[in-house]
Scaffold this motif. Structure first.
Motif, mmCIF file in Angstrom:
data_model
loop_
_atom_site.group_PDB
_atom_site.id
_atom_site.type_symbol
_atom_site.label_atom_id
_atom_site.label_comp_id
_atom_site.label_asym_id
_atom_site.label_seq_id
_atom_site.Cartn_x
_atom_site.Cartn_y
_atom_site.Cartn_z
ATOM 1 N N ARG A 60 0.838 -1.207 0.000
ATOM 2 C CA ARG A 60 0.000 0.000 0.000
ATOM 3 C C ARG A 60 0.872 1.255 0.000
ATOM 4 N N GLU A 61 1.981 1.201 0.731
ATOM 5 C CA GLU A 61 2.884 2.352 0.771
ATOM 6 C C GLU A 61 3.540 2.568 -0.585
ATOM 7 N N GLU A 63 2.292 1.634 -3.437
ATOM 8 C CA GLU A 63 1.231 2.086 -4.343
ATOM 9 C C GLU A 63 1.080 3.597 -4.268
ATOM 10 N N LEU A 64 1.122 4.144 -3.067
ATOM 11 C CA LEU A 64 1.015 5.591 -2.891
ATOM 12 C C LEU A 64 2.180 6.306 -3.557
ATOM 13 N N GLN A 68 1.883 8.876 -6.751
ATOM 14 C CA GLN A 68 2.400 10.241 -6.619
ATOM 15 C C GLN A 68 3.395 10.565 -7.724
#
Length: 267
Positions: A60-61, A63-64, A68
């Motif tokens: 998830r990290e 993916e962020l 970005q």
């Protein structure tokens, strides 16, 4: 061929590389048979063993970070891929005529699938929001979809128009090239467009979805084809062993003079 194999493994999986190697070897063998070549130009090039196949997924990290780093044209492609599991070629060739927004589903045409097996994929809210943004609509609780106030679009795009366009405003011809730039910018290693499909399947597995359902969504004819996409993450493994914490186990053996020995987790 050996160099080609190593280069391709950076962008596709072992299954695809092995299929390409078989095709190239068959072509070269025919060239020798037809006297185009005096002999085979290679000695031995072994196929990629399944255990060496990349099993990369994005957290998830990550993916962020990836989102970005994306520009406004590539970002919706990445989000849509993570929520539909579409192959790279399916994303690049997706047209508005393939979508049924009323039923919230996308139809993958058989002619663009390497297995020549079409399928229909339900769209979740996030995937629907991507499409509505691309088409100039906003997603209300009910139907029909409502044209956004900040756009001049009053009807859906033509069915033959591509859903996702490159920075040049044209259909993608090489998604890998644009994706590599973003991955470098996000400082992520081993992430390719196929990683998004792999992540989609792995997250479905973690959510408890049956393998047969995942295989259907991915367009696989056998669940064995789906197994290579599904790998518990490090976090899931930690959660699994953590579930045993605080559980006391009694060991009862007739051969132990101490009888029952309470075994407790320490630390």
């Amino acid at each position: 061929l050996a160099g080609y194999k190593q280069t391709r493994l950076k962008t596709v999986g072992a299954h695809d590389v092995n299929a390409e190697l078989r095709t190239m070897k068959q072509i070269l063998a025919l060239a020798v048979q037809w006297d185009v070549l005096p002999k085979l130009p290679y000695h031995k090039v072994p196929q990629v063993k399944p255990e060496t196949q990349q099993t990369r997924i994005v957290s998830r990290e990550e993916e962020l970070r990836l989102l970005q780093a994306c520009g406004p044209m590539l970002r919706p492609v990445v989000v849509f891929a993570l929520h539909t599991g579409l192959r790279r070629s399916e994303l690049m060739t997706l047209r508005w005529g393939d979508l049924d927004l009323e039923r919230r589903q996308v139809r993958v045409r058989a002619e663009i699938v390497k297995t020549r097996r079409g399928r229909t994929i339900p769209l979740n809210v996030i995937a629907m929001e991507v499409l509505c943004e691309q088409g100039g609509y906003r997603l209300d609780a009910g139907f029909p979809l409502v044209a956004s106030a900040d756009t001049s679009i009053t009807k859906m795009p033509m069915p033959t128009q591509h859903v996702f366009l490159s920075e040049a405003g044209k259909p993608y011809r090489d998604l890998n090239s644009a994706f590599r730039k973003v991955v470098r910018r996000a400082d992520l290693l081993g992430v390719t467009p196929h990683t998004l499909r792999h992540t989609y399947a792995t997250r479905l597995m973690a959510a408890g979805v049956h393998p047969r359902v995942i295989a259907e969504l991915l367009g696989h004819t056998k669940t064995s084809m789906t197994d290579r996409y599904m790998h518990p993450s490090a976090e899931h493994l930690r959660q699994a062993v953590a579930s045993l914490e605080g559980v006391a186990t009694e060991v009862d053996t007739d051969h132990d003079p101490r009888g029952k020995i309470p075994m407790e987790v320490v630390g």
